[in-house]
Each structure stands twice: as C-alpha cells, then as structure tokens.
Design a protein around this motif. Structure first.
Motif, short mmCIF file in Angstrom:
data_model
loop_
_atom_site.label_atom_id
_atom_site.label_comp_id
_atom_site.label_asym_id
_atom_site.label_seq_id
_atom_site.Cartn_x
_atom_site.Cartn_y
_atom_site.Cartn_z
N LEU A 1 7.64 -0.77 -14.73
CA LEU A 1 7.49 -0.38 -16.13
C LEU A 1 8.69 0.42 -16.59
O LEU A 1 9.10 0.36 -17.75
N ASN A 2 9.25 1.18 -15.63
CA ASN A 2 10.19 2.24 -15.91
C ASN A 2 11.66 1.85 -15.76
O ASN A 2 12.45 2.66 -15.31
N VAL A 3 12.01 0.60 -16.05
CA VAL A 3 13.41 0.16 -15.98
C VAL A 3 13.71 -0.71 -17.19
O VAL A 3 12.79 -1.19 -17.86
N GLU A 4 15.01 -0.90 -17.45
CA GLU A 4 15.40 -1.87 -18.48
C GLU A 4 15.88 -3.12 -17.79
O GLU A 4 16.64 -3.04 -16.80
N THR A 5 15.48 -4.27 -18.30
CA THR A 5 15.87 -5.53 -17.66
C THR A 5 17.39 -5.69 -17.69
O THR A 5 18.01 -5.51 -18.74
N GLY A 6 17.97 -5.99 -16.54
CA GLY A 6 19.42 -6.19 -16.44
C GLY A 6 19.94 -5.67 -15.12
O GLY A 6 19.17 -5.13 -14.32
N PRO A 7 21.25 -5.84 -14.87
CA PRO A 7 21.82 -5.38 -13.61
C PRO A 7 21.65 -3.86 -13.46
O PRO A 7 21.69 -3.14 -14.46
N SER A 8 21.48 -3.39 -12.26
CA SER A 8 21.37 -1.94 -12.03
C SER A 8 22.74 -1.41 -11.61
O SER A 8 23.69 -2.17 -11.49
N ASP A 9 22.82 -0.09 -11.36
CA ASP A 9 24.09 0.49 -10.91
C ASP A 9 24.38 0.13 -9.45
O ASP A 9 25.50 0.25 -8.99
N GLU B 1 14.50 -18.31 -12.19
CA GLU B 1 15.54 -18.99 -12.98
C GLU B 1 16.91 -18.38 -12.73
O GLU B 1 17.90 -19.08 -12.52
N LYS B 2 16.96 -17.06 -12.70
CA LYS B 2 18.24 -16.37 -12.58
C LYS B 2 18.83 -16.50 -11.18
O LYS B 2 20.03 -16.70 -11.01
N PHE B 3 18.00 -16.37 -10.15
CA PHE B 3 18.51 -16.35 -8.77
C PHE B 3 18.32 -17.68 -8.05
O PHE B 3 18.80 -17.88 -6.94
N GLY B 4 17.56 -18.60 -8.69
CA GLY B 4 17.42 -19.94 -8.11
C GLY B 4 16.43 -20.03 -6.97
O GLY B 4 16.22 -21.10 -6.41
#
Ligand code: NAD
Length: 267
Positions: free
Chosen positions: A42-50, A76-79
C-alpha cells in the motif's frame, strides 16, 4: 558463489508488504542474490525503487482487482513470475472479553476482526490465487506464506490474529496438496519474537501489555527465559530462510510450515 548455489539470479519474486519490517529484509536478501524483486505494498509508488533489482507496485492485498492488475503488470513488465511471498499482515492484540473493563477498545470487535481477516487471510487468498494462475501456466512457481508461531500455539490476547495465522497454515497445507501436480510449491514460515518492525508501534505495545495484564516496560524483556537461543529473531534470520525456500535447493519441500523461533514453542 552463494547466489549461484541458490540459483535465484533473474528470478522474479513478488513480496507483499515488502516496504517494511520482515518484508523489507526479504526484499533486500533476494535482491542481493540477484533476483528481480517486486515490493507489492500500500505504502509505495509504482515504479523503479532506489535499490538495484527492486521495483515497486502499489496495491492493496484485500482488493481483488488491485491484486490482479498488480500481478498482471509484473508479468507483463518482467515477462515471467517465479515466486510470491505473502508477507503483508497486521496484528491487533484484542481480548475476547475485557473482564477488567478498563479498556473496552481492546476487546475484540467485528471491526478489528474483519481488518485482520481481510489482510491476513483474504489477502493471502487473493495474492495466492493471482500468482498461482501464472505459475500453473508455467508449470512451476513457489508461494511462501509468512504466518506466526501464534498460528499453531495460540496466543494470550491475540486469539483473532492467531486464528488468521491458523487459517494461513491450512492454506499452506491444502495448496501444497492441490498445486503440487502443477509444479507449484507452497511453504509456510512461522516467526516467533523478533527485532521490532513497523508492526511494533507504541499503540501495539500498549494493547499487548493490557491484554497480557502487564506494563509496556515489562513486555518480553528477558528473552533467556522464553527463547532457548537467548535472543529475539533477527529479521535477516527470517529473510535467509525465505530465500532458501524460494530456491530450487528446497525443491522437495511443500505443504508444510517452518517455525523460526530460536526454539521457543509457547507464547
Ligand atoms: P510491518 O507492519 O513492519 O509491515 C507490514 C507491511 O504490510 C507494511 O509495509 C504495510 O504497508 C503492508 N500492508 C499492510 N496492509 C496492506 C494491504 N492491505 N495491502 C498491501 N500491503 C499492506 O509488519 P512485520 O512485523 O514485518 O510483519 C510481516 C509479517 O510477518 C506479517 O504477516 C506478520 O503477521 C508476520 N509476523 C511478524 C512477527 C513480528 O515479530 N514482527 C512475528 C510473527 C509473524
């Protein structure tokens, strides 16, 4: 090299609740051995992390649509998808009956019951189902369910939490039987008393102390008395076990739950 021994390099693994506590340590350990790790929280934003090898997906494990679209997005993203760690969970200490009558808010209500069952049981069902659909198509995959010592032993002042973890242990045993023929392994990991996590808030400690008829200061401080190995579990102890169980080195293990409690068996 260790990462070669485990064979997890480039495997794609989702860790629910991976933004905090035990989940965050599992994420770090998996990333270190070269897996591609997805924090579903719940507590993250979708996208690459640091961090290298870590990708975030914001989702709510109690919401079927949110879970399905998160898992589909990952595939879909990682296949591919190789593993799921069902780790997101909450613990609200609650008495069945507040006999002293000083804190009615610490008596089990339908609201706290529903919250715990929604996240700890329905969340495991929804994430397990969404991942298993992909695993069944691929003919392989691993589900790790993070449960608790309380799920087997029961726990004073935590009967509903304990019941949620008992339910998860039953999912583990049943899914192990149901999914083995599709090449899918399902294993439970049951920690006991550990280093503090996001779950160990002041509010949690106050509720726990009241339900155990003690004070916050006296809560489980002398570990030598209750834990044979004389210390609380490190979050990395749990992460190490989960990492091993996800690997093919644990390829003959399914339908069972491992206690990781330093030898403690009653709480
Ligand atoms: P934590 O509170 O540190 O982390 C839980 C994470 O789950 C958080 O990042 C939170 O945002 C996420 N989360 C909560 N609800 C969610 C939802 N609906 N959808 C998506 N994400 C959600 O907790 P922790 O102590 O690391 O516990 C992790 C697991 O380990 C839980 O299942 C818990 O029951 C189990 N466990 C913990 C301990 C312990 O000592 N901490 C002991 C035994 C078992």
């Amino acid at each position: 090299m260790l990462q070669d021994w485990l064979g997890l390099k480039n495997k794609v693994v989702i860790v629910t609740g991976g933004a905090s506590g035990i989940g965050a340590h599992i994420v770090a350990e998996l990333a270190q051995v070269g897996a591609k790790v997805i924090v579903l929280d719940l507590n993250v934003e979708t996208g690459p992390s640091d961090s290298e090898n870590v990708y975030n997906v914001q989702a709510n494990v109690t919401d079927a649509e949110s879970v399905t679209s998160a898992v589909d997005h990952v595939v879909e993203k990682f296949g591919r998808l190789d593993g799921l760690v069902n780790n997101a969970g909450i613990n609200l200490p609650r008495l069945l009956v507040d006999v002293k009558g000083e804190h009615p808010e610490y008596e089990l209500s339908t609201d706290s019951f529903n919250k715990m069952f929604d996240i700890n049981v329905k969340g495991v069902f929804l994430c397990g189902q969404a991942a298993a659909r992909h695993f069944a198509k691929a003919g392989e995959g691993v589900i790790i369910n993070i449960t608790s010592e309380a799920g087997v032993e029961g726990s004073d002042g935590q009967s509903a939490y304990s019941a949620t973890k008992g339910a998860v242990n039953s999912f583990t045993r049943s899914w192990g039987k149901e999914l083995g023929k599709h090449g899918i392994r399902v294993v439970g990991v049951a920690p006991g008393i550990n280093e503090p996590t996001g779950l160990t808030t002041p509010a949690y400690n106050e509720a726990l102390a009241y339900t155990r008829n003690t004070t916050v200061d006296s809560l489980n401080t002398d570990y030598r008395k209750v834990i044979p190995l004389g210390r609380p579990g490190k979050l990395d102890d749990i992460a190490n076990l989960v990492t091993y169980l996800l690997s093919d080195r644990a390829g003959y293990i399914t339908g069972t739950t491992y206690a990781i409690t330093g030898g403690k068996s009653r709480g």
